[in-house]
Design an enzyme around this catalytic site. Structure first.
Site, short mmCIF file in Angstrom:
data_model
loop_
_atom_site.label_atom_id
_atom_site.label_comp_id
_atom_site.label_asym_id
_atom_site.label_seq_id
_atom_site.Cartn_x
_atom_site.Cartn_y
_atom_site.Cartn_z
N GLY A 73 0.83 -1.21 0.00
CA GLY A 73 0.00 0.00 0.00
C GLY A 73 0.86 1.25 0.00
N ASN A 74 0.25 2.38 0.31
CA ASN A 74 1.02 3.62 0.43
C ASN A 74 0.37 4.51 1.49
OD1 ASN A 74 -0.97 5.46 -0.93
ND2 ASN A 74 -0.57 4.07 -2.63
N TYR A 75 0.99 5.66 1.77
CA TYR A 75 0.56 6.49 2.90
C TYR A 75 -0.59 7.46 2.58
CZ TYR A 75 4.83 4.99 5.27
OH TYR A 75 5.79 4.25 5.87
N ALA B 244 -3.95 7.71 -4.97
CA ALA B 244 -2.55 7.27 -5.11
C ALA B 244 -2.61 5.78 -5.44
CB ALA B 244 -1.80 7.52 -3.82
#
Ligand code: C5P
Length: 400
Positions: A208-210, A276
């Site tokens: 995943g990402n932030y 994102a």
């Protein structure tokens, strides 16, 4: 001017009720038609005679108008109004509104109002910051009620702090701005992507990402506020829009997001792609939790669909498309290339090099990149204000 606009003004029991008289005068000066509902507690602070004289209408207080059995039709009042504003709104009334209590005419009218509802809280500073008040205000915000923040200053208790009802002139101007705003986004169908995507590795792990999803949610609320018909395709995020008219499609992976966008795009006027999206996903997702039996683990990643690129390739000349880019070097040049490659009308460039900008923060610093090489730089500002800038730009471009 508010000529022909119908304002229902709810008054609750607070020292700040003296300001309500001025608020009525301001609204009448703008030629609004004002009707007043008071709680019985508020009549200890100001006389109904004062408010009925200023508003030029009888003031409604009880469910029953008179002893002949005539009743005050709260549904009618709720349907009559173009805007229902409760000013001042006490902690007591706010909590009753949050939980659907209906033990006076004002609350019954709130429950039957179909128009926008605003509250202007007024209370002592400790009451305002008490966690129950904060929670109740949050509930009302979640239900789409607009909160006019109280201001700082000396309070009736003699204490100094936040809790004073906003000044009548300011409130009247805000009402004027809302009821006279006519956006070209009204009735437009807008799709917005937001948040991160999670690409599964096995049943318990993911890549995943932030991304927090804040920008997507803020943009969705801003567009809905201006009358657009918004669909928000939101990856895993704990954010949710305030406006209950927004259709939220929750997705996890890039492929799920892509499917949702493809289903909607043909009937869509405007796309705003702030998600994102993970560029790669795991080729073979393990059906079982991967054991840590070997010293190293290799995951083969395959490319995800570029949702924005697909959308740009399938864009008609009536559709408008906005993308986001987060660049670390040659920012402007790369952004301009991306704008052309993805066939965008507007690209919002944010740089990770700027302090306070990008993921996780409540602020962002962006540059708008447009097809004619036109750049507009903005200062670091809260994401809510950035959302207004972006939606203003879209409105402006649609007008041209
Ligand atoms: O090419 P890049 O990933 O930098 O482009 C970012 C923009 O493209 C963002 O608007 C993002 O939402 C969108 N995007 C997408 N699908 C992807 C990757 C990015 O829609 N797979």
């Amino acid at each position: 001017m508010l000529t022909g606009k119908k304002i229902l003004l709810g008054v609750t029991g607070s020292i700040a009720t003296y300001k309500t008289a001025y608020l009525i005068r301001e609204l009448i000066k703008l030629e609004a038609d004002v009707k007043v509902i008071m709680t019985s507690a508020s009549t200890d602070f100001i006389s109904p005679l004062t408010l009925s004289t200023l508003s030029k209408h009888p003031v409604a207080i009880d469910f029953i108008k008179n002893k002949n059995g005539e009743w005050e039709n709260h549904v009618e009042l709720g349907l009559w109004a173009d805007l229902f504003i409760i000013a001042p709104a006490t902690a007591n009334t706010i909590s009753k509104m949050a939980y659907g209590l209906c033990d006076n005419l004002l609350l019954a009218s709130y429950l039957s109002a179909r128009c926008p509802v605003w509250i202007a809280p007024a209370m002592d500073l400790d009451m305002f910051v008490h966690h129950t008040t904060k929670k109740n205000i949050q509930i009302l915000e979640d239900h789409g009620v607009n909160i006019i923040e109280p201001t700082f200053g000396e309070l009736a208790s003699g204490l100094e702090g936040k809790g004073r009802m906003e000044e009548p002139e300011v409130i009247a101007n805000q009402i004027d701005a809302l009821l006279n705003q006519s956006s070209n986004l009204k009735g437009k169908k807008i799709i917005i992507t937001g948040g991160p995507t999670y690409e599964a590795i096995d049943p318990v792990r993911f890549i995943g990402n932030y991304s927090s999803g804040k920008t997507g949610v803020i943009l969705a609320d801003e567009c809905a506020k201006r009358g657009a018909n918004v669909t928000l395709v939101l990856g895993p995020s704990n954010q949710k829009p305030k406006n209950s008219n927004i259709k939220v499609l929750r997705v996890n992976s890039a492929e799920e997001m892509f499917e949702a966008v493809k289903r909607e795009w043909l009937q869509t006027d405007i796309g705003i792609f702030s998600a994102a999206v993970a560029d790669y996903r795991v080729e073979n997702i393990s059906p079982k939790k991967i054991k840590k039996s070997s010293d190293s683990l290799t995951l083969n990643l395959v490319k995800n669909p570029d949702i924005l690129l697909w959308t740009g390739q399938h864009k008609s000349n009536k559709q408008y498309l906005v993308g986001f880019a987060l660049e670390t070097d040659n920012e402007i040049e790369n952004a301009q290339k991306k704008l052309v490659k993805k066939n965008l009308d507007l690209l919002i460039l944010n740089s990770l090099n700027d302090k306070g900008a990008g993921f996780k923060h409540d602020t962002n610093k962006v540059t708008f990149v447009k097809p004619n090489n036109k750049l507009t730089h903005f200062e670091l500002k809260p994401k809510t204000l950035m959302g207004i800038d972006i939606v203003n730009q879209i409105e402006k471009d649609l007008n041209e």
